[in-house]
Design a protein around this motif. Structure first.
Motif, short mmCIF file in Angstrom:
data_model
loop_
_atom_site.label_atom_id
_atom_site.label_comp_id
_atom_site.label_asym_id
_atom_site.label_seq_id
_atom_site.Cartn_x
_atom_site.Cartn_y
_atom_site.Cartn_z
N ASN A 193 30.22 70.44 25.31
CA ASN A 193 29.38 71.16 26.24
C ASN A 193 28.92 73.40 25.52
N LEU A 194 30.01 73.92 25.86
CA LEU A 194 29.21 74.97 25.16
C LEU A 194 28.39 75.51 24.42
N GLU A 195 29.07 74.82 23.21
CA GLU A 195 28.20 74.55 21.55
C GLU A 195 27.52 73.71 21.30
N ASN A 196 26.28 73.10 22.25
CA ASN A 196 25.47 72.32 22.69
C ASN A 196 24.43 72.79 23.90
N GLY A 197 24.96 74.42 24.08
CA GLY A 197 24.36 75.03 24.82
C GLY A 197 24.11 74.60 26.85
N LYS A 198 25.19 73.71 26.74
CA LYS A 198 25.30 72.63 28.75
C LYS A 198 25.85 74.00 29.27
N ILE A 199 26.31 75.06 28.45
CA ILE A 199 27.40 75.53 29.34
C ILE A 199 26.95 76.62 29.12
N LYS A 200 26.82 77.85 30.14
CA LYS A 200 25.96 79.06 29.31
C LYS A 200 27.01 80.86 30.01
N SER A 201 27.73 79.75 30.13
CA SER A 201 29.35 81.16 29.81
C SER A 201 30.56 80.34 30.19
N LEU A 202 31.30 81.72 30.15
CA LEU A 202 33.01 81.29 30.12
C LEU A 202 33.79 82.10 31.26
N ARG A 203 34.64 82.18 31.56
CA ARG A 203 36.20 82.58 31.87
C ARG A 203 36.33 83.51 31.51
N HIS A 204 36.38 84.54 31.92
CA HIS A 204 36.54 86.13 31.26
C HIS A 204 37.74 85.72 30.40
N SER A 205 38.64 85.00 30.79
CA SER A 205 40.35 84.31 29.93
C SER A 205 39.72 83.93 28.63
N THR A 206 38.79 82.98 29.05
CA THR A 206 38.75 82.32 28.44
C THR A 206 37.78 82.43 27.41
N LEU A 207 37.11 83.55 26.97
CA LEU A 207 36.52 84.41 26.45
C LEU A 207 36.92 85.15 25.27
N LEU A 208 38.42 85.96 26.18
CA LEU A 208 39.02 87.01 25.40
C LEU A 208 40.26 86.14 23.75
N GLN A 209 40.69 84.65 25.10
CA GLN A 209 41.54 83.80 23.69
C GLN A 209 40.48 82.98 22.84
N MET A 210 39.58 83.18 22.91
CA MET A 210 38.51 82.38 22.59
C MET A 210 38.26 83.98 20.55
N SER A 211 37.94 84.53 21.69
CA SER A 211 37.82 86.09 20.60
C SER A 211 38.16 86.48 19.93
N LYS A 212 39.99 86.39 20.39
CA LYS A 212 41.08 86.01 19.42
C LYS A 212 41.70 85.58 18.80
N THR A 213 41.24 83.75 18.84
CA THR A 213 41.31 82.94 17.62
C THR A 213 40.35 83.24 17.11
N LEU A 214 39.44 83.38 17.56
CA LEU A 214 38.08 83.46 15.65
C LEU A 214 38.05 84.76 15.51
N GLY A 215 38.68 85.90 15.63
CA GLY A 215 38.52 87.14 14.90
C GLY A 215 37.77 87.72 15.53
N GLU A 216 36.64 87.98 16.70
CA GLU A 216 35.58 88.38 16.57
C GLU A 216 35.59 89.31 17.77
N SER A 217 34.80 90.25 17.97
CA SER A 217 34.90 90.23 19.42
C SER A 217 34.45 90.28 20.56
N PRO A 218 34.97 89.81 21.93
CA PRO A 218 33.91 89.12 22.94
C PRO A 218 32.61 90.10 22.96
N GLU A 219 32.31 91.04 22.65
CA GLU A 219 31.05 91.53 22.62
C GLU A 219 29.97 90.75 22.61
N TRP A 220 30.39 90.30 21.06
CA TRP A 220 29.47 89.81 19.99
C TRP A 220 29.65 88.79 20.26
N LEU A 221 30.45 88.00 20.73
CA LEU A 221 30.74 86.37 21.01
C LEU A 221 29.46 86.62 21.95
N THR A 222 29.22 87.38 23.56
CA THR A 222 29.18 86.80 24.62
C THR A 222 27.64 87.15 24.45
#
Length: 151
Positions: A73-102
């Protein structure tokens, strides 16, 4: 360090031009790609980063502690935001900065087909004058030829 002046280790003007043109084209394409990525929405940036990381939706979801349906749902644009903790984990897993992802601000990591060293080298190479680029190209060619002779 000066490049040797013998004919075997020097590139012709057309070879220098070809090398410089190839490097410049590569750098231009990389910059355009980063500009396009900056304009993407959160959904597209996450999907792009996931694909570049070589992860499936299910694997990324597992590593980030979220359900696969949430990631879908996130990748399809149905969800527009994430919890901060989820964003940080996703950022770490993907090797991207949270600022760039957001927000798309800052830089994404260099293309997986090119190392950071190669990327930085091309950026620095681009800053040189045409004459300086020719010197660098001759030096690299000389080093390669010396290595081949040693084998």
């Amino acid at each position: 360090m000066r490049a040797p002046k013998n004919k075997e280790s020097c590139l012709s003007a057309s070879e220098n031009l070809s090398i410089a043109t190839g490097l410049m084209l590569t750098l231009y394409i990389e910059r355009k790609t980063m500009a396009i990525r900056k304009d993407m929405a959160l959904a597209n940036r996450i999907k792009d980063a996931r694909i570049r990381a070589g992860l499936s939706q299910a694997e990324l979801a597992r590593r980030c502690g979220v359900s696969p349906s949430l990631l879908c749902n996130l990748e399809n644009g149905k969800i527009k935001s994430l919890r901060h903790s989820t964003l940080l984990q996703m950022s770490k897993t993907l090797g991207e900065s949270p600022e760039w992802l957001t927000f798309g601000n800052g830089h994404t990591k260099p293309s997986s087909t090119r190392s950071k060293f190669e990327h930085d080298f091309l950026v620095d190479f681009h800053k040189l004058s045409a004459a300086e680029r020719k010197i660098v190209a001759r030096m690299v060619h000389s080093l390669v030829m010396d290595k081949l002779v040693q084998k």
